[in-house]
Write an enzyme that holds these catalytic residues in place. Sequence first.
Site, PDB file in Angstrom:
ATOM      1  N   ASP A 319       8.187 -51.056  29.287  1.00 21.06           N
ATOM      2  CA  ASP A 319       8.483 -49.847  28.532  1.00 21.06           C
ATOM      3  C   ASP A 319       9.225 -50.259  27.248  1.00 21.06           C
ATOM      4  O   ASP A 319       9.551 -51.437  27.034  1.00 21.06           O
ATOM      5  CB  ASP A 319       9.283 -48.843  29.384  1.00 21.06           C
TER       6      ASP A 319
HETATM    7  C1  GLC Z   1       9.166 -44.642  26.299  1.00 17.29           C
HETATM    8  C2  GLC Z   1       8.811 -43.919  27.554  1.00 17.29           C
HETATM    9  C3  GLC Z   1       7.396 -44.118  27.980  1.00 17.29           C
HETATM   10  C4  GLC Z   1       6.471 -44.153  26.790  1.00 17.29           C
HETATM   11  C5  GLC Z   1       6.881 -45.257  25.847  1.00 17.29           C
HETATM   12  C6  GLC Z   1       6.033 -45.329  24.587  1.00 17.29           C
HETATM   13  O1  GLC Z   1      10.424 -45.003  26.086  1.00 17.29           O
HETATM   14  O2  GLC Z   1       9.701 -44.112  28.628  1.00 17.29           O
HETATM   15  O3  GLC Z   1       7.033 -43.125  28.895  1.00 17.29           O
HETATM   16  O4  GLC Z   1       5.156 -44.338  27.220  1.00 17.29           O
HETATM   17  O5  GLC Z   1       8.225 -45.109  25.461  1.00 17.29           O
HETATM   18  O6  GLC Z   1       6.270 -44.263  23.747  1.00 17.29           O
END
Ligand code: GLC
Length: 765
Positions: A319
């Site tokens: 993430d």
């Molecule tokens: C984040 C989220 C995730 C998302 C990613 C990209 O921090 O937790 O769900 O897909 O960023 O935006």
Amino acid sequence: MNRFGWKLFSSFFGVGALLASSCGGPEGDGQAAEDPDAAIMAKVDSVLALMTLEEKAGQMLNLGLAALLEGPFYTFRDTLVFDQAKLDSLLGVYGAGSVQNLASFPMTPEQWQATIAYLQQYVRDNTRLGIPLLYGIDAVHGANYTAGAVMTPQQINLAATFNPEMARQAGQITAYELRACRIPWNYSPVLDVARHPLWGRMFESFGEDSYLTARMGVAMIQGMQGDDLAGPTGVLACAKHFIGYGASYNGKDRSPVVMPEHMMRETLLPPFKAAIDAGLLSLMVSSGSMNGVPSHIDKHLLTDLLKGELGFKGVVISDWNDIDNLHKIHRVAADEREAVKLSVLAGLDMCMEPYDASFAEHVVELVNAGELPLARIDDAVRRILYVKFKLGLFEDPMMEGQEYPKFSSDEFDGMALAAAIESMTLLKNKDSILPFSGQETVLLTGVGAHSLNYLNGGWSRTWSGQDTAYNDTDKMTLLEALRAEMGDDKVLYSPGSTYDELLDVEDALRQARQADRVVVCLGERPATEKPSDIDELEFPEAQLRLVRELAKAGKPIVLVLLEARPRIFREVEPLADAVLLAYLPGNEGGRAIAQTLVGKANPSGRLPYTYPRFSGSLWTYDHSLSDERDVNFGLDGFQPQYPFGHGLSYTSFAYEDLRLDSDSIAHGDTLWVSLRVRNAGQRAGKDAVLMFLTDEVASLSPPVKRLRHFEKVELAPGESRDLRWPILPSDLEFINTDNQSVWEPGLFTVSIGDLKASFYLKKNN
Ligand code: GLC
């Protein structure tokens, strides 16, 4: 010509030219022809064989789009201008294999196409192998980051429909509209089982139940991926967040989970397992930790369980900036270098490193220092190339010439509206105050009454979903939709309150006195991730006070709830004659609510979570009996505001003749459950029939019940339907403390509505 063919690669990428001359392999290999995966893996290995270590490390890098643009990463933009030096460094020198996200504003499909074409051409012309980029985005309720795209209801609404077809269609619309933008990869669905109602991302999930999440998740992935990932409407799903994101002990975003492995396997793992069995090929790791181990360095989780036991063949991506966080937040790594090492060793294949290429630098350095085996890097890159081939990116990354006439079409809007309608969950309807006859004068008030943002929630044109500048002016707020249904003169309006401040309450009260009915639309400010953390589950006092003030008018009150999670409203609930939970129904939500209020639509949603009454009493429905003990030494301690699965209709459904075809079975035998459902009321309607199973006695204290099957039926007045479902061996099993799925002989009870029937699971001979 080898079997991959010059043509296959030559259309766009440089690697075609290299492969055409360098890759061998037997011509017409029958095995490869029969097994498409073997053919793809042969291509993957051919590309891998050409790559340097630096190029491999680059493929593992997933950059934020903003890192390639002029200006600081975080800045307001309304145009997109690439920064040549950044392109030359991050894509040219480091060879990033993937880019993600938006540049702060929602682009049109044409702008997306141009942006992605520009990036694809850049890597084709400026990198040695010209491996196509994998572009990823969060299209979590429709292609929400594309101007004009259909914004379907959020996942929690899809769950409330208890109709997997709604989830499948939402996935299908999303994929179609993403491909119209030439975006092939979607960070969706959320398969976190939302075990804590305080969790601000509850709305992104399918609720608190593992089985419901698995059924809905699989349907959504199937809709998104279609039959052919390389086809014009197939998009690669990325299930997230592995694992436990929705189960932290304090309910805050990215907070620690404390849970023994057998409980994790029982409750959190089944949706991911079902998704993998259904063809899931990418997965995002949870930002949190479980039992002190951040998921990003959990080798047992990412390698042994996910890639080993569950046989996951796809890409594991981190993430947002989470490798850095291993050092800065989790404090399990002394520096970023160590964080990279621990996470890649644990099984991470791609790093969502939005800002720079330091991850790739560390990978190269760690391999050269002998601290990361090249075989692990090769495995990661193989997985990345595999999904790029599966998506057809090497052949036709831009879907050249493909038209998308259904983008933002009435057909898709209609599907979104149908899903929103089917999610409407009528929690209370005293004296059948709903639906309105159409003759009443109604005062509509409350923060959600005249706002598209409150209907859509987070991830709507922008990350927070709060910016009104990008609202779709052709969509209707609840106020507009209710006036369209009832006539302007029948619907009075007063804003009532903001999220947490009372406005002109005298005006609202004066108009309430003129009206026959009062509809208060309570709402939750759009947010996601950290900004969605709250300190109390109650609605803000200002909103509750608005209801209390309006009650002075003495008119029947209908509460409409727009919320990301179950916000407590116990104190004003007795003042309400009806309560309609709309969750976050999306851009067609205003119409869905209005049509439900006037009876054009008959609500059929069911609660996909337990609605709490007190913030100190937060339980899921599948708690153990010991959780029900009360202060008087009885078993009356579980008193939610509304139970899981609750939801009323404007008609009534009778359940009759519950039968089991045997009163005892051996494990592995099929036991059939049958039931008649009858529409005993005056209106046509849909009903979600839920079957729960109780293991009456087990060596691990069993849950009081577990959802094991459901089906949505549509019945005309007086019509009935006979349902017949098998009980599967897995329905009777549970995970023991050795992490094994086991069954134990004894009494089981099936319950559907108020009906119950029991059977014995016999000992094996
Ligand atoms: C984040 C989220 C995730 C998302 C990613 C990209 O921090 O937790 O769900 O897909 O960023 O935006």
